[in-house]
Design a protein around this motif. Structure first.
Motif, PDB file in Angstrom:
ATOM      1  N   ARG A 191      -7.177  -5.183  -0.889  1.00 55.77           N
ATOM      2  CA  ARG A 191      -7.517  -3.920   0.007  1.00 55.77           C
ATOM      3  C   ARG A 191      -6.944  -4.523   1.229  1.00 55.77           C
ATOM      4  NH1 ARG A 191     -11.855  -5.668  -1.940  1.00 55.77           N
ATOM      5  NH2 ARG A 191     -12.306  -3.927  -3.134  1.00 55.77           N
TER       6      ARG A 191
ATOM      7  N   HIS B 179      -8.938  -9.744  -0.726  1.00 56.51           N
ATOM      8  CA  HIS B 179      -9.612  -9.763  -1.941  1.00 56.51           C
ATOM      9  C   HIS B 179     -11.089 -10.233  -2.132  1.00 56.51           C
ATOM     10  CE1 HIS B 179      -9.616 -13.968  -2.556  1.00 56.51           C
ATOM     11  NE2 HIS B 179      -8.099 -13.840  -1.748  1.00 56.51           N
TER      12      HIS B 179
ATOM     13  N   ARG C 286      -7.751  -4.779   5.067  1.00 55.25           N
ATOM     14  CA  ARG C 286      -8.715  -5.100   6.160  1.00 55.25           C
ATOM     15  C   ARG C 286      -7.963  -5.365   7.525  1.00 55.25           C
ATOM     16  NH1 ARG C 286     -13.358  -7.937   2.703  1.00 55.25           N
ATOM     17  NH2 ARG C 286     -13.544  -6.364   1.238  1.00 55.25           N
TER      18      ARG C 286
ATOM     19  N   SER D 275      -8.222  -4.614  -7.062  1.00 57.96           N
ATOM     20  CA  SER D 275      -9.217  -5.287  -6.120  1.00 57.96           C
ATOM     21  C   SER D 275      -8.807  -5.711  -4.852  1.00 57.96           C
ATOM     22  CB  SER D 275      -9.721  -6.556  -7.053  1.00 57.96           C
ATOM     23  OG  SER D 275      -8.689  -7.502  -7.222  1.00 57.96           O
TER      24      SER D 275
ATOM     25  N   TYR E 224       0.747  -1.101   0.009  1.00 60.13           N
ATOM     26  CA  TYR E 224      -0.015   0.122  -0.006  1.00 60.13           C
ATOM     27  C   TYR E 224       0.895   1.403   0.144  1.00 60.13           C
ATOM     28  CZ  TYR E 224      -2.870   3.796   1.784  1.00 60.13           C
ATOM     29  OH  TYR E 224      -3.569   5.012   1.863  1.00 60.13           O
TER      30      TYR E 224
END
Length: 88
Positions: A43, A56, A45, A41, A19
């Motif tokens: 991220r 994903h 979490r 797609s 990131y």
């Protein structure tokens, strides 16, 4: 070959590293539509108190994103020779 132990903490570190590299535009990506679609797609979490994980959507994959993060981690984990520059 270097062993990488996948733990909650290390997997979160990979996701956060990826990131940061993308967010700070410190990552040159190849013109690979499948990789770019996958990166779009995935991220970060929450996976527990103070822990993050790369995740994903159902029906999608994160294998390439994880491999890219592992390569970046390996390159950034090594000391650089003097007067050298690392472009991931």
């Amino acid at each position: 070959v270097t062993e990488f132990s996948f733990t909650s903490s290390s997997a979160g570190h990979l996701g956060l590293l990826l990131y940061r590299l993308i967010h700070d535009t410190n990552l040159a990506l190849p013109n690979d539509s499948e990789l770019l679609t996958e990166l779009a797609s995935v991220r970060l979490r929450p996976s527990g108190p103070g822990l993050l994980r790369l995740d994903h959507d159902r029906g999608r994959h994160d294998d390439r994103a994880v491999a890219l993060a592992m390569a970046a981690h390996r390159l950034l984990d090594r000391p650089l020779p003097r007067k050298s520059r690392l472009i991931v």
